[in-house]
Design a protein around this motif. Structure first.
Motif, PDB file in Angstrom:
ATOM      1  N   LEU A 118      -7.611  -1.770  -6.222  1.00  0.00           N
ATOM      2  CA  LEU A 118      -6.750  -1.136  -7.223  1.00  0.00           C
ATOM      3  C   LEU A 118      -7.507  -0.967  -8.540  1.00  0.00           C
ATOM      4  CD1 LEU A 118      -3.398  -3.121  -6.661  1.00  0.00           C
ATOM      5  CD2 LEU A 118      -4.039  -0.901  -5.715  1.00  0.00           C
ATOM      6  N   TRP A 175       0.832  -1.209   0.000  1.00  0.00           N
ATOM      7  CA  TRP A 175       0.000   0.000   0.000  1.00  0.00           C
ATOM      8  C   TRP A 175       0.869   1.263   0.000  1.00  0.00           C
ATOM      9  CZ3 TRP A 175      -5.038   1.194  -0.649  1.00  0.00           C
ATOM     10  CH2 TRP A 175      -5.968   0.155  -0.581  1.00  0.00           C
ATOM     11  N   LEU A 185       2.087   2.683  -3.368  1.00  0.00           N
ATOM     12  CA  LEU A 185       1.174   3.106  -4.437  1.00  0.00           C
ATOM     13  C   LEU A 185       1.502   4.531  -4.873  1.00  0.00           C
ATOM     14  CD1 LEU A 185      -2.316   1.657  -3.447  1.00  0.00           C
ATOM     15  CD2 LEU A 185      -0.415   0.599  -4.675  1.00  0.00           C
ATOM     16  N   GLN A 186       1.515   4.743  -6.199  1.00  0.00           N
ATOM     17  CA  GLN A 186       1.951   6.017  -6.762  1.00  0.00           C
ATOM     18  C   GLN A 186       0.773   6.911  -7.107  1.00  0.00           C
ATOM     19  OE1 GLN A 186       5.505   6.526  -7.491  1.00  0.00           O
ATOM     20  NE2 GLN A 186       5.555   4.814  -6.046  1.00  0.00           N
ATOM     21  N   ARG A 187       1.105   8.136  -7.410  1.00  0.00           N
ATOM     22  CA  ARG A 187       0.078   9.093  -7.814  1.00  0.00           C
ATOM     23  C   ARG A 187      -0.470   8.722  -9.186  1.00  0.00           C
ATOM     24  NH1 ARG A 187       1.220  15.063  -5.968  1.00  0.00           N
ATOM     25  NH2 ARG A 187      -1.015  14.937  -6.308  1.00  0.00           N
ATOM     26  N   ALA A 188      -1.455   9.471  -9.637  1.00  0.00           N
ATOM     27  CA  ALA A 188      -2.119   9.154 -10.909  1.00  0.00           C
ATOM     28  C   ALA A 188      -1.130   9.248 -12.070  1.00  0.00           C
ATOM     29  CB  ALA A 188      -3.293  10.096 -11.121  1.00  0.00           C
ATOM     30  N   ILE A 218      -6.864   1.620 -11.842  1.00  0.00           N
ATOM     31  CA  ILE A 218      -5.468   1.247 -12.098  1.00  0.00           C
ATOM     32  C   ILE A 218      -5.424   0.035 -13.029  1.00  0.00           C
ATOM     33  CG2 ILE A 218      -3.396   0.289 -10.999  1.00  0.00           C
ATOM     34  CD1 ILE A 218      -4.204   1.994  -8.493  1.00  0.00           C
TER      35      ILE A 218
END
Lengths: 538, 538
Positions: free
Chosen positions: A423, A375, A378-381, A428
């Motif tokens: 996700l 968790w 997790l990266q930005r958009a 994603i």
């Protein structure tokens, strides 16, 4: 999810003739022991039409003592039933302690059908599955042992089976117009089935997915799983009772003893019985791969470049739209994960991707839930995140090496499915690769590594030790694909004996998924939240 | 459900001054022990605005060592957060082992608000609550201790509190226009709150509903529950470790020891801490009843007859429409259950009603789930079913007498709510009466029974024994009302010192409920299934 139940598992006449008398005796023995136990056994059959649910139940009734087994199949509700809450008819038929109750077209039937026929929304479907879960959970809390079989046939196999039944005048009555109508809805049915299994698969009452094509295989499988599960519970209860008897200085009142026994039974869920593997050894999703596949073009570098160009273009479009991707690479040692990742990332803008090679958890990670470390990454958009080994360690290496307890890795399938659902629902693009090489090919690569000085560091003692446990790992991979290859997050198995073939397949797969996601975003079906942030990222 | 949190519980300055220094020391001690434990503590605050959530959290931070406690409150999601799945922000902030993480406006906040403001349907709401449950369940499986507080204020109390805050220039900033807007939606909020609690109240992570009016009361309550819950878990872990150390012939590897400890901890859920009762003894839903209520008419027989006439008419209409009723009578010995039931049923057609006096379970009932015996009695459409004592035995007599284990009666609240929900959703009119008499009145009636020969058989040794456990029973009744008086199936508490008053109240209540159900059926909002069968029954 059903991939492992479309492998064409079969049992020969010889094996069947050898196994079946012993199994029958064993089942009778189980029934005799069960009679005096203070819990009931509830057996649920569900699955695809024509996969042998009815036949298997008939066989069980034939094999076992009919006095201690009761079978119920439900039709459209009667007047009597419609005048009472939905579950009344199931409550009415629940077996008493010591009995085996077999349920066909049970509490699963109506929710699934209503959803497949479009009579209930996703949320309503989930709510009804929640009610199913609560019902089973309550019975289990009370001590009931619930064993659930999902009988499966592939779409083509179901077609063939119906045709075969129709062609014989003696069995043609078995195929109804309803059956054909359901067959036409096969894909929707399988989607609903997957959701059902994901929502109602618990450590206490896991689903056993049984391939229904071969009668001998499915009969033995169901019988063996049944015998083993009941025996295991009886043994646990006996052991708990003995323990309660030993450690108590003064006699323990019966209700307390029962409590202890139940607590004990609840604390140690039985690991899934690997009957399929025992009956059809060596047959896994991996054994079915065509490992002869190889690159057959003329100029690999040029072909690779063309693909990288496509990927580069798509990745820019995805970034502009705020579409993130997460790639998971799992596979054997020396199966070419690193090489495939490098060929892929070299087509991407370095500012947009991150590769996370999984090492042993840090001190900080150790004092959190095992999913916490994923968790946090997790990266930005709009970014691409690559995991070189991943959360699947829980059900692969941690299972095989015993780092996770049985209960821990068994409940991890549901936890992982839930995580991946979050996700994917967020928009994603999730792609999961299992890089496969044969055992021989791995040995060749190990030896190569020993020879070439700049590759030698890659090979460790651990690699050799892992190799010795190949079969255990293969079994774990098979279970993993069975439990976590879902419609929303399927596994891509990569035939990796030829590195060039594998590398192109990886890039192609990712490109196709990206393209789908971009097309989807253009029809406005992407989650709003992602569209919100496009401007800022661009 | 919130009735027990609107009793006006208060703690005097003297008591507070005595309790609070000890509590503070205790909490600091708990923190020191917790530091070395291998699990985190997650504390969730939710509830009504103005019920002191923020103030209580501030106080906890003041009392405890700030290094081992972390507080998080969530606003509207940031850009960073919106670009990731909803739960990312909570995962990010999960406390590591040995820490206490306090969560305000947590994962409960958005689902509840979205539902209250009409942005999500019932099914969607349930699905999101399901996700909350899965999240907490996963953390608990991993060993986390989750403690949840629902801070409550009645509607009038919330109004008063806002007014009081506004009137003081120093605190007026605390009341925002949002607060008033939410207050206008109070009823919808409470309905959603009830659903939330019912769906997410588990044996491992029960909700503690705390009355928020009196600052001293709520502060002590929260602090005591917190200290007790953490201490209990620490003790369990220590005991499990000692046991693992004793019984092992050879040293147990750490991962196994952890497993055992967890298993042990999971097997024995802590009974809810009865802090409210300890701080404000004798204050229960029953103590708040006006027991002076008495029949004040002139001609009881005539009044009774008029009511019976009304009931007779309504019951015919209900029968014609296929509306079934289930009446539950619980109450003290000699509280007049039998008399009330006779006055009620004598207005009904004998062919349409059944009275089930609960006796000890039969042999057949004993070998089934305890709810089975109630399911089997459910009647066809249009009938009236009266239970003289009921499934509530599980959380009353079985709890007090120790016939049910702690785990059994604690999980029974959820099981009962679920059962009753199925009844009500099916269109059944469910009315639950607690017949209350004071302890003195009971004694008077017991003595009467001894004197009058034809009543003497009614009085047994057991009645005297039960009387000795009055306080324990009263506590159990209070908890039962707190946990099972829901919007769809509320309890009716009957002030029964005057038999005539009680009998009329029972009939009136039933008549009102029937009338509502009939009116509803005429506007076509009744479940279809019931309408289907009207013709056949009529």
């Amino acid at each position: 999810m059903f991939r492992t139940a479309e492998l064409g598992r079969k049992v020969s006449k010889t094996v069947y003739a050898k196994e079946f008398p012993a199994l029958r005796l064993r089942l009778i023995g189980v029934q005799q022991r069960l009679r005096w136990a203070d819990f009931p056994v509830i057996v649920v059959f569900a699955g695809v039409d024509g996969a042998g649910k009815g036949e298997t139940v008939n066989l069980l009734n034939e094999w076992m003592d009919p006095r201690w087994i009761q079978t119920r199949a439900y039709e459209h509700p009667s007047d009597e039933e419609r005048e009472r809450p939905e579950y009344w008819r199931y409550w009415r038929d629940l077996p008493r302690h010591g009995l085996i109750g077999v349920f066909l077209r049970s509490w699963y039937s109506q929710p699934v059908l209503d959803h497949v026929c479009g009579r209930s929304s996703d949320a309503e479907f989930d709510e009804r599955l929640g009610a199913v879960g609560a019902f089973e959970n309550m019975l289990e809390d009370d001590g009931a042992l619930i064993i659930k079989f999902w009988m499966h046939l592939g779409k083509q196999a179901q077609y063939d089976r119906f045709k075969r039944l129709e062609s014989d005048p003696l069995t043609s009555w078995r195929v109804t117009p309803d059956d054909w109508e359901h067959w036409r809805m096969y894909d929707r049915f399988v989607t609903a089935a997957e959701r059902t299994i994901m929502r109602t698969n618990t450590a206490r009452a896991p689903w056993h997915i049984v391939e229904g094509w071969d009668e001998r295989y499915r009969s033995l499988t169901v019988g063996l799983i049944l015998a083993e599960a009941i025996e295991k519970r009886l043994d646990q209860m006996d052991a708990a009772k003995r323990l309660a008897g030993q450690t108590a200085a003064k006699p323990v009142p019966p209700e307390k003893r029962k409590k202890k026994a139940k607590a004990k039974a609840a604390a140690a869920p039985a690991p899934p019985v690997d009957v399929a593997h025992a009956l059809t050894p060596g047959l896994t999703v991996l054994s079915g791969l065509d490992m002869g596949l190889a690159y057959d073009g003329r100029d690999f570098e040029k072909d690779l470049e063309a693909r990288q160009g496509r990927l580069n273009g798509l990745s820019r479009q995805a970034r502009d739209r705020g579409i993130s991707s997460i790639l998971v690479f799992e596979g054997w040692d020396a199966s070419g994960k690193g090489g495939a990742i490098r060929r892929l990332t070299s087509a991407l803008d370095a500012r947009t991707y991150t590769v996370i090679p999984m090492a042993a958890p840090t001190d900080e990670e150790k004092v959190h839930h095992y999913l916490w470390r994923f968790w946090r990454h997790l990266q930005r958009a709009g970014r691409v995140l690559v995991f070189d080994r991943s959360w699947y360690g829980r059900v692969l290496v941690e299972r095989v090496e015993g780092f996770a307890t049985d209960a821990e890795w068994q409940r991890a399938y549901a936890e992982i499915n839930d995580f991946e659902k979050q996700l994917v629902n967020h928009g994603i693009v999730l792609v999961k690769f299992w890089m496969h090489v044969t055992k021989d090919e791995q040995l060749r690569r190990f030896k190569d590594r020993q020879k070439i000085p700049y590759k030698r560091w890659k090979l460790t003692e651990e690699d050799w030790r892992n190799r010795e446990k190949w079969d255990l790992y293969e079994l774990a991979v098979n279970d993993t694909v069975a439990r976590t290859s879902t419609q929303i997050a399927p596994w891509t198995l990569v035939e990796g004996n030829d590195k060039r073939f594998a590398r192109l397949k990886v890039i192609d797969t990712f490109c196709d998924k990206l393209e789908q996601a971009i097309a989807k975003s253009e029809t406005g079906r992407r989650p709003e939240v992602v569209r919100d942030v496009v401007a800022r990222i661009g």
